[in-house]
Design an enzyme around this catalytic site. Sequence first.
Site, PDB file in Angstrom:
ATOM      1  N   THR A 124       0.836  -1.203   0.000  1.00  0.00           N
ATOM      2  CA  THR A 124       0.000   0.000   0.000  1.00  0.00           C
ATOM      3  C   THR A 124       0.872   1.256   0.000  1.00  0.00           C
ATOM      4  O   THR A 124       0.481   2.277  -0.546  1.00  0.00           O
ATOM      5  CB  THR A 124      -0.977   0.032   1.196  1.00  0.00           C
ATOM      6  N   HIS A 164       0.889 -16.429  -2.169  1.00  0.00           N
ATOM      7  CA  HIS A 164      -0.368 -16.361  -2.924  1.00  0.00           C
ATOM      8  C   HIS A 164      -0.154 -16.226  -4.429  1.00  0.00           C
ATOM      9  O   HIS A 164      -1.055 -15.826  -5.151  1.00  0.00           O
ATOM     10  CB  HIS A 164      -1.231 -15.206  -2.386  1.00  0.00           C
ATOM     11  N   SER A 197      -1.241  -7.844   9.803  1.00  0.00           N
ATOM     12  CA  SER A 197      -1.785  -7.958  11.154  1.00  0.00           C
ATOM     13  C   SER A 197      -1.667  -9.391  11.664  1.00  0.00           C
ATOM     14  O   SER A 197      -1.920  -9.667  12.829  1.00  0.00           O
ATOM     15  CB  SER A 197      -3.258  -7.556  11.151  1.00  0.00           C
TER      16      SER A 197
END
Length: 247
Positions: free
Chosen positions: A29, A124, A196
């Site tokens: 981000t 991923h 997180s």
Amino acid sequence: MENSKINKFAELIRESNSIVFFGGAGVSTESGMKDYRSEDGLYNTVKKYKVSPETILSHSFFETHPDVFYDFYYNYFLNTAAEPNRAHLALAELEKQGKLKAVVTQNIDGLHQRAGSKNVIELHGTTLKHYCTDCKAVMPNEQIKALRGQIPRCEKCNHIVRPDVVLYEEPLNQSVIEAAALAISSADMLIIGGTSLAVYPAANFIRYFKGESIVLINRDATQYDGNANLVFRESIGEVLESVMLSL
Ligand SMILES: [Zn+2]
């Protein structure tokens, strides 16, 4: 940012010979990658497509609505001007110095490789590779991007081409899991950033770590804060750039 904390971080790096970085969305981000998991991302997706981002990025949805999938996928993952940021560059430099052995990432944008990192374990998968669902032929990225969200079809057999990413409902690649587990279990220092650790399977991988020091860099508190030698709440780019300058 506290100088003493950065100095302590630098000291831990100097004492380590085998560092592994484990990272999540927060790393990307700061490069301006749109985050479909953010409130804005969720809101805009539901408004436009009437379903959640997680639904669109699922295996069954890809099979039944490839048109919607590719429209969304193009907007969030392909049509981006994101460049590697200070965090990516610092990690690439740390690897070059022989300190960092692997980057284990949940991100699929390939920004670590573009920054120069060599050993990147992508849990991923990656948006930099697309292949035919039938004959597995690879379609170059430029070709996929040029379609601007239209469904790509294989030039050889006309079947749908898919991204080499792990969709919801799909299992992680076993050899990738093993590589990540091996890297983390062999490390003497673990730097966790931009995640997180709340979402499976991130937390599971942290359990493989048997080394001395953990440094956690995340905007919000995590359940692992208590296990870390150091916790930073600041920008991951700023923290990693600062520590590189203090080495
Ligand atoms: Zn094909």
